[in-house]
Design an enzyme around this catalytic site. Structure first.
Site, PDB file in Angstrom:
ATOM      1  N   TRP A  36      30.530  86.337   1.028  1.00 61.89           N
ATOM      2  CA  TRP A  36      29.514  85.263   0.955  1.00 61.89           C
ATOM      3  C   TRP A  36      28.564  85.301   2.145  1.00 61.89           C
ATOM      4  O   TRP A  36      27.621  84.531   2.202  1.00 61.89           O
ATOM      5  CB  TRP A  36      30.188  83.889   0.861  1.00 61.89           C
ATOM      6  CG  TRP A  36      31.277  83.668   1.856  1.00 61.89           C
ATOM      7  CD1 TRP A  36      31.152  83.191   3.116  1.00 61.89           C
ATOM      8  CD2 TRP A  36      32.667  83.937   1.650  1.00 61.89           C
ATOM      9  NE1 TRP A  36      32.374  83.140   3.723  1.00 61.89           N
ATOM     10  CE2 TRP A  36      33.319  83.577   2.849  1.00 61.89           C
ATOM     11  CE3 TRP A  36      33.420  84.435   0.581  1.00 61.89           C
ATOM     12  CZ2 TRP A  36      34.705  83.711   2.999  1.00 61.89           C
ATOM     13  CZ3 TRP A  36      34.791  84.561   0.732  1.00 61.89           C
ATOM     14  CH2 TRP A  36      35.418  84.209   1.922  1.00 61.89           C
ATOM     15  N   GLU A  49      31.973  77.664   0.284  1.00 62.65           N
ATOM     16  CA  GLU A  49      32.454  76.504   1.040  1.00 62.65           C
ATOM     17  C   GLU A  49      33.407  75.656   0.191  1.00 62.65           C
ATOM     18  O   GLU A  49      34.403  75.148   0.686  1.00 62.65           O
ATOM     19  CB  GLU A  49      31.283  75.652   1.543  1.00 62.65           C
ATOM     20  CG  GLU A  49      30.463  76.300   2.636  1.00 62.65           C
ATOM     21  CD  GLU A  49      31.281  76.660   3.876  1.00 62.65           C
ATOM     22  OE1 GLU A  49      32.335  76.044   4.098  1.00 62.65           O
ATOM     23  OE2 GLU A  49      30.874  77.580   4.600  1.00 62.65           O
ATOM     24  N   THR A  55      41.850  76.381   1.395  1.00 62.77           N
ATOM     25  CA  THR A  55      42.334  77.695   0.967  1.00 62.77           C
ATOM     26  C   THR A  55      41.950  78.757   1.999  1.00 62.77           C
ATOM     27  O   THR A  55      40.871  78.696   2.587  1.00 62.77           O
ATOM     28  CB  THR A  55      41.722  78.053  -0.414  1.00 62.77           C
ATOM     29  OG1 THR A  55      41.869  76.935  -1.283  1.00 62.77           O
ATOM     30  CG2 THR A  55      42.435  79.239  -1.048  1.00 62.77           C
ATOM     31  N   CYS A 204      40.770  80.366  18.383  1.00 62.01           N
ATOM     32  CA  CYS A 204      41.288  79.036  18.726  1.00 62.01           C
ATOM     33  C   CYS A 204      42.169  78.554  17.568  1.00 62.01           C
ATOM     34  O   CYS A 204      41.897  77.568  16.899  1.00 62.01           O
ATOM     35  CB  CYS A 204      40.126  78.075  18.995  1.00 62.01           C
ATOM     36  SG  CYS A 204      40.647  76.625  19.900  1.00 62.01           S
ATOM     37  N   CYS A 214      39.366  84.445  24.613  1.00 67.71           N
ATOM     38  CA  CYS A 214      38.331  83.496  24.201  1.00 67.71           C
ATOM     39  C   CYS A 214      37.071  83.621  25.069  1.00 67.71           C
ATOM     40  O   CYS A 214      37.148  83.548  26.293  1.00 67.71           O
ATOM     41  CB  CYS A 214      38.895  82.075  24.305  1.00 67.71           C
ATOM     42  SG  CYS A 214      37.690  80.837  23.830  1.00 67.71           S
TER      43      CYS A 214
HETATM   44 FE1  SF4 Z   1      40.523  77.370  22.164  1.00 68.34          FE
HETATM   45 FE2  SF4 Z   1      39.218  79.024  23.767  1.00 68.34          FE
HETATM   46 FE3  SF4 Z   1      39.886  76.590  24.619  1.00 68.34          FE
HETATM   47 FE4  SF4 Z   1      41.767  78.416  24.261  1.00 68.34          FE
HETATM   48  S1  SF4 Z   1      40.145  78.507  25.719  1.00 68.34           S
HETATM   49  S2  SF4 Z   1      41.856  76.310  23.624  1.00 68.34           S
HETATM   50  S3  SF4 Z   1      40.996  79.528  22.477  1.00 68.34           S
HETATM   51  S4  SF4 Z   1      38.471  77.082  22.988  1.00 68.34           S
END
Ligand code: SF4
Length: 368
Positions: A36, A49, A55, A204, A214
């Site tokens: 998509w 969406e 799902t 996350c 991250c």
């Molecule tokens: Fe989420 Fe990044 Fe914060 Fe860790 S550092 S809690 S992965 S936003």
């Protein structure tokens, strides 16, 4: 629980700039190639969406391809038979989404000349389109400056601002919608919103977020406070209820009886074999209950046959044992107690949208 967190109003412009730059740079490398995402067509964004609510991405991909191949645009969807729409949705669950998609397509054709509304307010007047889906369509398809908030971004934003209360309650929702709006860049909204969802989905994650990978770790208040595993707080454990249901494959002159699940019931719009909850224990009592309940649901009297199969499955908080019986028509006329009834040849079962357990039983009946 304490509610101290960084208010979005003190996410200063330097923070926001760094956040946007790092997020988009990360997305340029890590964006998944999903079917998509290959165009900005609002119809494809909308269908994806709707499917992605509740799902997993991995499950949705094959369904999405099949759905847009069969119904490639909003006019085709509007003109389709609901039975065919539900058949394409079969196995995805939450069938209300498919029925609302169908109803909204008809409204778009009837009231908007087949053109998608571009603004969040008008989109939200359509069946099944709430603030999130409207924001996703407006931002991804039309690059409108509209915020989004769904499961992945609720978790991500809660952690970024260290919001420790339940983010699904109204105070949390207010704060997070404001945050989602505050962090939006002036342009490239489509990529920015998709990048937010991607970061929530891939890095996350609900358990053990990958903070070491991250791109915005140094901007994250939860990480700074060591709270990333505690935000959002765990919800209450589901209290499961065990029940027993029976489904009866009633045969009459080579045909089997199907019933369309009526409005307001689980699986409304789908078809099924006569099915109901049973309380009896022991073969003799169960036989009596099968006869009584089939009569109540269909108006006819049956001779119950042997147990064909037992299946275990779950629906919301119910853990269900489904006992599937054979049965043969003895007397009476069809008199539906809600929902249409239809005698069908076993080889035609494939054309009807059924629940997952209904399909398993249909395969047993037809041997396909
Ligand atoms: Fe989420 Fe990044 Fe914060 Fe860790 S550092 S809690 S992965 S936003």
């Amino acid at each position: 629980m304490a509610t101290e967190c960084i208010s979005p109003t003190i996410l200063d412009s330097r923070w926001k700039q760094r956040f946007r730059r790092r997020l988009l740079a990360w997305y340029a490398v890590h964006e998944r190639d999903l079917p998509w995402r290959r165009s900005k067509n609002p119809y494809r964004v909308w269908v994806s969406e709707a499917m992605l609510q509740q799902t997993q991405v991995a499950t949705v991909q094959a369904y999405f391809r099949r759905f847009v191949k069969a119904l490639p645009n909003v006019r085709k969807l509007a003109a389709a038979d609901e039975r065919d729409v539900l058949r394409l949705w079969e196995g995805l669950g939450y069938y209300r989404r498919a029925r609302q998609l169908h109803a909204a397509a008809q409204r778009i054709v009837a009231e908007h000349g087949g053109q998608f509304p571009r603004d969040v307010e008008t989109l939200q007047t359509l069946p099944g389109i709430g603030r999130y889906t409207a924001g996703a369509i407006a931002s991804i398809a039309f690059d409108q400056r509209a915020p989004i908030l769904e499961a992945n971004t609720i978790r991500l934003l809660s952690r970024l601002v260290a919001y420790r209360d339940d983010p699904t309650k109204s105070a949390g929702q207010r704060l997070l919608w404001r945050t989602a709006e505050e962090i939006l860049p002036r342009q490239d909204i489509a990529r920015f919103n998709q990048a937010l969802m991607e970061l929530g989905s891939l890095v996350c994650t609900p358990n053990q977020p990958k903070c070491g990978e991250c791109p915005v770790a140094s901007l994250c208040a939860a990480r700074a406070a060591g709270l990333q595993e505690k935000i959002p707080p765990a919800g209450r454990k589901t209290q499961f209820i065990d029940i027993t249901e029976a489904a009866v494959v009633v045969r009459k002159r080579g045909q089997v009886l199907l019933r369309q699940c009526p409005e307001g019931q689980r699986w409304a719009g789908l078809w099924d074999f006569p099915r109901f909850e049973i309380q009896s224990e022991g073969p003799l009592f169960v036989r009596d209950e099968l006869v009584a309940k089939v009569r109540e649901q269909t108006g006819i009297v049956i001779d119950p046959g042997p147990l064909l199969k037992s299946m275990k499955h779950g629906v919301t908080r119910y853990r269900i044992r489904l006992d599937c019986y054979a049965g043969s028509y003895r007397s009476g006329r069809l008199a539906p107690a809600g929902g249409e009834l239809r005698w069908t040849k076993p080889e035609e079962l494939d054309a009807y949208p059924l629940s997952a357990t209904g399909r398993r039983l249909a395969r047993l009946v037809h041997g396909a």
